[in-house]
Every structure is written in C-alpha cells, then in structure tokens.
Design an enzyme around this catalytic site. Structure first.
Site, mmCIF file in Angstrom:
data_model
loop_
_atom_site.group_PDB
_atom_site.id
_atom_site.type_symbol
_atom_site.label_atom_id
_atom_site.label_comp_id
_atom_site.label_asym_id
_atom_site.label_seq_id
_atom_site.Cartn_x
_atom_site.Cartn_y
_atom_site.Cartn_z
ATOM 1 N N TRP A 140 0.441 1.524 2.711
ATOM 2 C CA TRP A 140 1.841 0.922 2.803
ATOM 3 C C TRP A 140 2.152 0.014 1.935
ATOM 4 O O TRP A 140 3.130 -0.699 1.608
ATOM 5 C CB TRP A 140 2.059 0.429 3.953
ATOM 6 C CG TRP A 140 0.763 -0.418 4.795
ATOM 7 C CD1 TRP A 140 -0.094 0.263 5.896
ATOM 8 C CD2 TRP A 140 0.286 -1.750 4.276
ATOM 9 N NE1 TRP A 140 -1.198 -0.908 6.091
ATOM 10 C CE2 TRP A 140 -0.897 -1.798 5.193
ATOM 11 C CE3 TRP A 140 0.954 -2.648 3.423
ATOM 12 C CZ2 TRP A 140 -1.581 -3.047 5.110
ATOM 13 C CZ3 TRP A 140 0.208 -3.838 3.371
ATOM 14 C CH2 TRP A 140 -0.989 -4.038 4.233
ATOM 15 N N ASN A 141 1.064 -0.349 0.960
ATOM 16 C CA ASN A 141 1.394 -1.682 0.198
ATOM 17 C C ASN A 141 2.174 -1.322 -1.079
ATOM 18 O O ASN A 141 3.137 -2.340 -1.676
ATOM 19 C CB ASN A 141 0.154 -2.443 -0.268
ATOM 20 C CG ASN A 141 -0.738 -1.581 -1.118
ATOM 21 O OD1 ASN A 141 -0.574 -0.164 -0.948
ATOM 22 N ND2 ASN A 141 -1.668 -2.107 -1.960
ATOM 23 N N CYS A 193 -4.788 -3.953 -3.422
ATOM 24 C CA CYS A 193 -6.217 -3.307 -3.443
ATOM 25 C C CYS A 193 -7.189 -4.133 -4.380
ATOM 26 O O CYS A 193 -8.172 -4.506 -4.105
ATOM 27 C CB CYS A 193 -6.207 -1.992 -3.407
ATOM 28 S SG CYS A 193 -5.515 -1.275 -4.962
ATOM 29 N N LYS A 251 -18.426 2.411 -6.356
ATOM 30 C CA LYS A 251 -19.388 2.098 -4.948
ATOM 31 C C LYS A 251 -18.424 2.405 -4.070
ATOM 32 O O LYS A 251 -17.879 3.696 -4.162
ATOM 33 C CB LYS A 251 -19.593 0.629 -5.000
ATOM 34 C CG LYS A 251 -20.818 0.208 -6.028
ATOM 35 C CD LYS A 251 -21.687 -1.036 -5.810
ATOM 36 C CE LYS A 251 -21.054 -2.160 -5.968
ATOM 37 N NZ LYS A 251 -21.896 -3.447 -5.919
ATOM 38 N N GLU A 270 -9.037 6.302 -3.336
ATOM 39 C CA GLU A 270 -8.374 5.066 -3.917
ATOM 40 C C GLU A 270 -8.571 4.009 -2.972
ATOM 41 O O GLU A 270 -7.603 3.887 -1.950
ATOM 42 C CB GLU A 270 -6.988 5.039 -4.576
ATOM 43 C CG GLU A 270 -6.950 5.855 -5.725
ATOM 44 C CD GLU A 270 -7.675 5.400 -6.907
ATOM 45 O OE1 GLU A 270 -8.190 4.102 -6.663
ATOM 46 O OE2 GLU A 270 -7.994 6.015 -7.941
ATOM 47 N N GLU A 325 -7.303 7.723 -11.053
ATOM 48 C CA GLU A 325 -5.713 8.107 -11.074
ATOM 49 C C GLU A 325 -5.164 7.494 -12.490
ATOM 50 O O GLU A 325 -6.101 6.794 -13.005
ATOM 51 C CB GLU A 325 -4.861 7.290 -10.013
ATOM 52 C CG GLU A 325 -5.145 7.874 -8.924
ATOM 53 C CD GLU A 325 -4.268 7.561 -7.575
ATOM 54 O OE1 GLU A 325 -3.964 6.285 -7.783
ATOM 55 O OE2 GLU A 325 -3.889 8.270 -6.751
HETATM 56 P P1 NDP Z 1 -4.848 3.074 5.928
HETATM 57 O O1 NDP Z 1 -6.429 3.751 5.585
HETATM 58 O O2 NDP Z 1 -4.936 2.643 7.537
HETATM 59 O O3 NDP Z 1 -4.071 4.226 5.738
HETATM 60 C C1 NDP Z 1 -3.768 4.949 4.517
HETATM 61 C C2 NDP Z 1 -3.068 6.273 4.750
HETATM 62 O O4 NDP Z 1 -3.988 7.099 5.325
HETATM 63 C C3 NDP Z 1 -2.130 6.300 5.823
HETATM 64 O O5 NDP Z 1 -1.021 7.126 5.357
HETATM 65 C C4 NDP Z 1 -2.480 6.629 7.312
HETATM 66 O O6 NDP Z 1 -1.504 7.004 8.035
HETATM 67 C C5 NDP Z 1 -3.310 7.684 6.579
HETATM 68 N N1 NDP Z 1 -4.515 7.976 7.656
HETATM 69 C C6 NDP Z 1 -5.190 7.100 8.588
HETATM 70 N N2 NDP Z 1 -6.008 7.650 9.089
HETATM 71 C C7 NDP Z 1 -6.249 8.779 8.682
HETATM 72 C C8 NDP Z 1 -7.226 10.117 8.888
HETATM 73 N N3 NDP Z 1 -8.168 9.969 9.642
HETATM 74 N N4 NDP Z 1 -7.130 11.102 8.040
HETATM 75 C C9 NDP Z 1 -6.111 11.044 7.204
HETATM 76 N N5 NDP Z 1 -5.072 10.442 6.946
HETATM 77 C C10 NDP Z 1 -5.131 9.055 7.658
HETATM 78 O O7 NDP Z 1 -4.713 2.058 4.730
HETATM 79 P P2 NDP Z 1 -3.383 1.118 4.918
HETATM 80 O O8 NDP Z 1 -2.119 1.704 4.854
HETATM 81 O O9 NDP Z 1 -3.805 0.019 5.945
HETATM 82 O O10 NDP Z 1 -3.622 0.550 3.271
HETATM 83 C C11 NDP Z 1 -4.312 -0.443 2.968
HETATM 84 C C12 NDP Z 1 -5.856 -0.409 2.527
HETATM 85 O O11 NDP Z 1 -5.374 0.691 1.369
HETATM 86 C C13 NDP Z 1 -6.525 -1.381 1.756
HETATM 87 O O12 NDP Z 1 -7.931 -1.112 2.395
HETATM 88 C C14 NDP Z 1 -6.185 -1.264 0.362
HETATM 89 O O13 NDP Z 1 -7.188 -1.922 -0.133
HETATM 90 C C15 NDP Z 1 -6.272 0.071 0.248
HETATM 91 N N6 NDP Z 1 -5.467 0.413 -1.170
HETATM 92 C C16 NDP Z 1 -6.260 1.067 -2.194
HETATM 93 C C17 NDP Z 1 -5.680 1.021 -3.163
HETATM 94 C C18 NDP Z 1 -6.392 1.777 -4.426
HETATM 95 O O14 NDP Z 1 -5.995 2.317 -5.205
HETATM 96 N N7 NDP Z 1 -7.850 1.636 -4.518
HETATM 97 C C19 NDP Z 1 -4.201 0.970 -3.696
HETATM 98 C C20 NDP Z 1 -3.630 0.423 -2.484
HETATM 99 C C21 NDP Z 1 -4.102 0.329 -1.067
HETATM 100 P P3 NDP Z 1 -0.819 5.798 8.996
HETATM 101 O O15 NDP Z 1 0.093 5.073 8.116
HETATM 102 O O16 NDP Z 1 -0.049 6.538 9.864
HETATM 103 O O17 NDP Z 1 -1.852 4.966 9.599
#
Ligand code: NDP
Length: 673
Positions: free
Chosen positions: A337-338, A469, A640, A435, A647
C-alpha cells in the site's frame, strides 16, 4: 566453544521466563528469578529486556508465535479446505502443547491482558488471526452466512480447551475426546450449511470493502472483492489475450507502452491527487514521484521491448544453436500500500514488454490508482485482458499465488507475506519475485559532509511518513560527529510541515490507517520503555482537522542499542533510531547483523572507504552520499530475507521471460545404429 550470540541469549532468557511463568505464576515472576533459571546475572536480563513489563511482553509475543506456528504451517500443507481446516484445529489442540508449560503461561497471558493494553493488543491480534484463517477455509466449504458463526465457535472451543488445560491440573493430556467432539460439531454444522453443488466456492462472504482516506477518515469508495470464480475467469481471459500478445513484435508492444507512459504523464495531477487521498501521502510527493516514476518505468520497458533477444552460438560447421527469450504466460502482481501506482507500473511494465499478461492485485488499503492504470493501458491500445486489476484482501492474493494458470507471482509486501506466497506458489512451482521489508543501515562517517548526511537521514526516514521499504532506519553516526549531527538533525526535523496531504506545502502527511498508526505508536512506547532517548516527536499530531487522521510527528531516538526492538524490527513509520560507532569494521558488522538486506547507505568523502564499505554491506541496493534514489535504469531488490529477484533495469527482463534452447543440425546425423 562457540560464543553465545545475542539471538541465542535472548531465546534462552525467554525460555527461562516462560518456565518461570508456568511454574511460579505471574506474582512471583521477577527478573532475578529468570536470571537464576538461566544461570546469568540479573543485569544481563535487564540489558536484553529493560524491565519486567518488557520481559513479560516479549515472552508472550514468543508464546503466541509458538502456539501459532504449527497450525499456520498445517494450513499451508493441506490439499483441500476441509483437510486444512481439520489440520489447523488439530494443531491448535496439539496434546504436546496443551499439556506443556505453554498452557499454564497462556492462562497468565489472558489474565494480564485484561489490564495491560500492550498484551490486550497482542491477544486481539492473535485471535483475529485465528478467526481470519478459519473463515478463509470455511468460505470454501459453507454458505457465506454460516462462515462467521462457525469460525467464532471453533475459535471459542480452541480457546476454551487451552484455558481448561491450564486450570484443571488433573486434566489428562489426551485430547482425543474434545477433538472428536469438535469435529462432530463441525461436521453437523458443515452438513447443514455446505455450499450447494454448482455454487462457486471462494466467493468471499464479505463481497466488498471500503477504502478510506487516512487523513480524514472519509470513505473514498466501496470495492467489490474478487473470489475464485472471478479469478478463474480473469486468468482464462488473460491467457487467450496473451497468446496473440506473445506474437506481437516487441516494437509494437513498446509503442503501446510508450503511449501509456505519455497518458500517465498527462494525467499526473489527477492521479497524484487520488493517490494522496488513498494513501495519506503529501501531494508534493505523489505529484513529483509516484505517478511519474511509474510512467518512467513504462517508458523504459517500452524502449527495451524491441531489444529482448536470445543468443546465437556457433557450434562449428555442422551445427549452431540459439536461444529464444520467451514470455512466461499469465503472471500475477501483488502490491503493497505504500507506493500503489508505482508498484503497479514497476510490475506490469516489464511483464507486458516481455509479452506476458498480468493480473494485478493492489493492497486492499489502496485499491484506486491501479484501476486508473488499467484504464490508461486500455486507452493506449493494450488489447483487452492483458492487464486486469483484481481486488480483494489476502485471500484474493492467495488465489493468485495458488492458481495453476498463473506462471509467476511478483509480490511487494512484508517478509511474512513473502514466505506465504512462496509456499503457496510452490504447489505449482511458480517463479516468484519478492520485494520485501527491510531494516536498513545508513552510516555517517566522521569525514562526511554533515549537512548532506542530515539530508540523507531525513529522506531515509521521513519521506512518505517513513512508509518506505528501503528506509535507512538504523542511522549509525561516528561518535566524533554525533553531537553536531544530532543538533542539525533535530532542528531540521522540527521544522518539517505536517498537515493536510492535499496542501502543496505539506511535507509529511498521514500514515496509511489508524491501525497502522497504533502499531507505530506501540513501537515508540517500546523504544522509551527499553531505554532509548526521545530526541524529538514520539506522539500523534492532532491539531484541528488532523485529529480525524493518522498523523504522527517525525520521531528520533538516540542512545539506541542494537538489541532494542525499535532497532531490530521494521516499523514502517516515521521513527529513526540513531546509534553510535567507533570503527569501520565494527559498524559494518553491526549493520550486517540482521536477517534483512534490502538497502544501505553511507556518507563519507573518502572514496576508497566508500567502495570498501559498500562491498562489505549485505544489502541489495546501496547508496553513496545520498539515500532512497531509485532510477529505473538500476536493478532494485533485496538480499537475505528482504527478497528474491530484481525489479527495474535490464535485469527485470530475466524475471519475466524464460529461455528456450534450440540446436540446429547443418549436417547429416552421424547415427551409430
Ligand atoms: P503485506 O505483506 O501485508 O501485503 C502486501 C500485499 O500482499 C497486499 O496486496 C496484501 O493484501 C497481499 N497479501 C497479504 N497476505 C497474502 C497472502 N497470504 N497471499 C497473497 N497475498 C497476500 O504488506 P503491506 O501492504 O503491509 O506493505 C508493507 C510492507 O511491504 C513492508 O514490509 C514493506 O517493507 C514492504 N515493501 C517492500 C518493498 C520492496 O520493494 N522491497 C516496497 C514497498 C513495500 P491485503 O492488502 O489485503 O493485505
């Protein structure tokens, strides 16, 4: 003998604490008692946990993990919803656990949760998680109206057996009778509420959800949830469209992508406003970064589309070989969501350039701009079905990672979600790009330009209210410059403008939700409890209309130590931890002492040291004398547990294509038969 590492030591102390809680109860629970059982000095327990309350909370946190690990694993292993449900309940009533010290400590946990808000929160999250897992499986088995009631009943029975196991000292560890009883009750209930033949399983009981502006609490839209039937339909439509798309020359694919990029730029203002409303981020960020970096990415891969190629291999006069770089088919993107629209672009652009179709699920908290992106692709001429947005919560995401018609999942999300997606994808051996989260280090050496280093630290912690992130939330500052650094940092942080995200002057907006704000405030509380010094911030901002939103003042902790919770765990909010170091080797070791490895940054004017330190840091994306800059040309991703795959950059092509090897004979076969 191996020196006991901090993690081992922490675990050892938590084990001793659990045994103490179980045997002597909460009244007699003291740090000295835990130290005695662990055969260490009380000072060491204080060093790790601060005070009794923190130790109690950490012990219960670990207990919750212990109680839930096996049931959750059982969910991932079961082949059908019925099997998964049964295994989940059975693991919750595991005789070994029910008769162990865990059940007695569990009783103390419930008792204390009545009075201690932090424990009440922990207990609530645990119960919500259990009910949500039960509901998820039940939705595939029974009519929607029966889902909640059956889930709540099973949850209550599980809780009841746990408490009874703790209370009744004469109670036998044999759980077969209650287990049989629960299953008989479930069977009866299932029999009378089972989904009739022909009804689509997986249609979520909750058919829709609301998306809320976190700055005002206002409902922005109501979104329909896609269930299994919708996902199946979308996959079939995508597969049909992808067959022609794969045959479309790269140059034509690229032209469509370029038009989409242009349309995004033309719609920047409107989309940036929508993104600011859905995420709470300030419009001065969304207008400069979110939409435009998405457009930049689509333009970049639009250009690369015509260059995707295999290799030719000369094998002498009698043969040659070549490789074809082919698309994977239908792929899925699941977003966090960010950076909602940016993530949708970062995933769809390379996928489409390579000839794939993509189903994209945005995070449930930010579903709006992906819908706009779908419209823009259509307007740019992308054939129907090649980019489809599906909406829903984790269950919908799971339907994508488990779907046999999907060849790959690219997820941006938390580390825990990454592990679940990978486990789900393994049943059909899908490729995954993950990611995930980070707890990155930013190191300021004594020779750094301090004003620049302060700019870097601010960008690395407070941009997007800290919901980035790659944020460098562990700021290591050389002891000789720490005082000067902190003075500048404090002054500039306190001058930041926090306010209405739609006001162009606002520099920091709202956090994504009230729930997330609570989580961040809890970390701030922990920081203070564990002995960090609050340099600035540390509270909600509630002036005027901001009281309705999820606003937190930018927060800086000093006097931090490596073992504090705020230094170890990803907070994903505007909270910076400042640590001091003396030596280069020491700081590198400490920066690397984490399971995560998303990013890192250093500030120094010593060229040789800059490259030496960067080479030693265990992180996927690094910066020298800046922070959080991610041009599309450069591959992006974590090492890790921060992720798998990359990407952006040319590297992304490898993750959205597969190689076909072709051997071409130019001579007669030299057959020995
Ligand atoms: P979540 O892991 O809670 O959710 C990410 C997505 O996965 C959402 O669309 C979520 O749906 C979906 N989801 C949740 N559980 C499952 C499952 N079991 N199977 C399949 N899909 C699932 O992350 P957040 O949205 O809270 O985002 C924050 C996190 O993302 C932080 O840890 C941040 O560091 C990381 N992030 C990493 C980035 C990177 O490029 N490395 C960039 C941006 C963020 P729903 O919304 O309904 O929960």
């Amino acid at each position: 003998m191996r020196r006991r590492e901090p993690e081992d030591r922490r675990d050892q102390l938590l084990r001793a604490a659990l045994a103490a809680l179980s045997e002597t109860g909460i009244e007699a629970f003291t740090l000295a008692e835990v130290a005695r059982r662990a055969d260490v000095s009380p000072a060491l327990v204080v060093h790790y946990f601060g005070d009794r309350d923190n130790l109690i909370e950490a012990t219960f946190r670990q207990l919750v993990e212990r109680v839930t690990t096996r049931p959750i694993k059982a969910l991932a292993d079961g082949a059908s919803p019925e099997e998964r449900l049964r295994a989940f309940v059975l693991e919750h009533l595991n005789p070994g656990e029910l008769s162990s010290e865990a059940s007695r400590a569990w009783l103390s946990f419930w008792g204390l949760a009545l009075h201690v808000p932090a424990l009440a929160r922990l207990q609530r999250v645990h119960q919500e998680r259990m009910i949500s897992n039960l509901k998820h499986e039940l939705r595939n088995l029974v009519l929607p109206e029966a889902v909640s009631r059956i889930a709540e009943t099973i949850g209550a029975l599980i809780d009841g057996f746990w408490l009874r196991a703790a209370l009744a000292s004469a109670w036998k560890p044999d759980v077969q009778i209650p287990v049989d009883w629960i299953f008989a009750a479930i069977e009866r209930d299932l029999a009378s509420h089972r989904l009739p033949a022909g009804v689509e399983a997986g249609r979520a009981a909750e058919a829709e959800f609301e998306t809320i502006n976190p700055a005002t609490g206002e409902v922005l839209a109501t979104i329909r949830i896609d269930g299994q039937a919708e996902i199946d339909k979308a996959v079939a439509k995508a597969a049909a469209a992808q067959r022609d798309w794969a045959r479309t020359p790269g140059v034509e694919r690229g032209r469509i992508l370029n038009r989409a990029a242009q349309l995004l730029v033309e719609n920047n203002e409107r989309l940036a406003r929508l993104e600011a409303q859905d995420t709470g981020k300030p419009i001065q960020e969304t207008i400069a970064v979110d939409v435009l970096s998405g457009a930049d990415c689509i333009e970049y891969f639009g250009g690369l589309a015509r260059t995707i190629a295999g290799e030719h291999h000369d094998l002498g006069p009698a043969a040659f070989g070549y490789t074809r770089r082919e698309p994977l088919g239908v792929v899925a993107g699941i977003g966090a969501w960010n950076y909602p629209i940016q993530i949708a672009c970062w995933k769809s652009a390379p996928a489409l350039a390579c000839g794939n179709a993509m189903l994209f699920k945005p995070a449930e908290l930010t579903p709006l701009t992906a819908i706009e992106l779908e419209k823009i692709y259509t307007q740019a001429g992308l054939p129907d079905g090649l980019f489809q947005v599906v909406q829903g919560k984790a269950e919908t995401g799971q339907m994508l990672s488990r779907h046999p018609g999907i060849a790959k999942v690219s997820l941006t999300g938390e580390v825990g979600t990454g592990k679940k997606v990978m486990a789900d994808a393994s049943a059909t051996l899908k490729l995954v790009t993950l990611e995930l989260g980070g707890k990155s280090a930013l190191i300021v050496f004594e020779d750094a330009d301090l004003d620049e280093a302060v700019s870097g630290a601010l960008l690395a912690n407070f941009y997007s209210a800290g919901e980035v992130c790659t944020n460098g939330t562990r700021v290591f500052v050389h002891h000789s410059v720490q005082k000067a650094f902190l003075a500048k940092l404090k002054a500039r942080t306190e001058a930041m403008i926090i306010g209405d995200p739609l006001d162009p002057l606002t520099q920091m907006g709202a956090l994504i939700s009230q729930g997330h704000m609570e989580r961040v405030l809890h970390y701030i509380e922990l920081g203070q409890q564990q002995g960090a010094t609050l340099l600035t911030g540390g509270h909600r901002v509630t002036a005027g209309a901001l009281a309705k939103g999820a606003f937190i003042a930018p927060t800086i902790f000093t006097d931090c130590t490596d073992d504090m919770t705020i230094v170890r765990e990803e907070i994903f909010g505007p909270v910076m931890s400042v640590l001091t170091f003396e030596e280069e080797e020491e700081v590198v070791t400490r920066a690397n002492a984490t399971d995560l490895g998303l990013a890192a940054g250093i500030f120094t004017n010593n060229l040789t040291r800059a490259h030496r330190v960067i080479a030693a840091l265990e992180a996927g994306t690094c910066w020298i004398n800046t922070y959080n800059i991610t041009p599309i040309e450069l591959p992006f991703g974590g090492n890790k547990q921060s992720g798998l795959g990359r990407e952006n950059g040319k590297a992304a092509i490898e993750y959205f294509t597969q190689l076909k090897t072709v051997y071409v004979a130019m001579d007669k076969i030299d057959a020995p038969y």
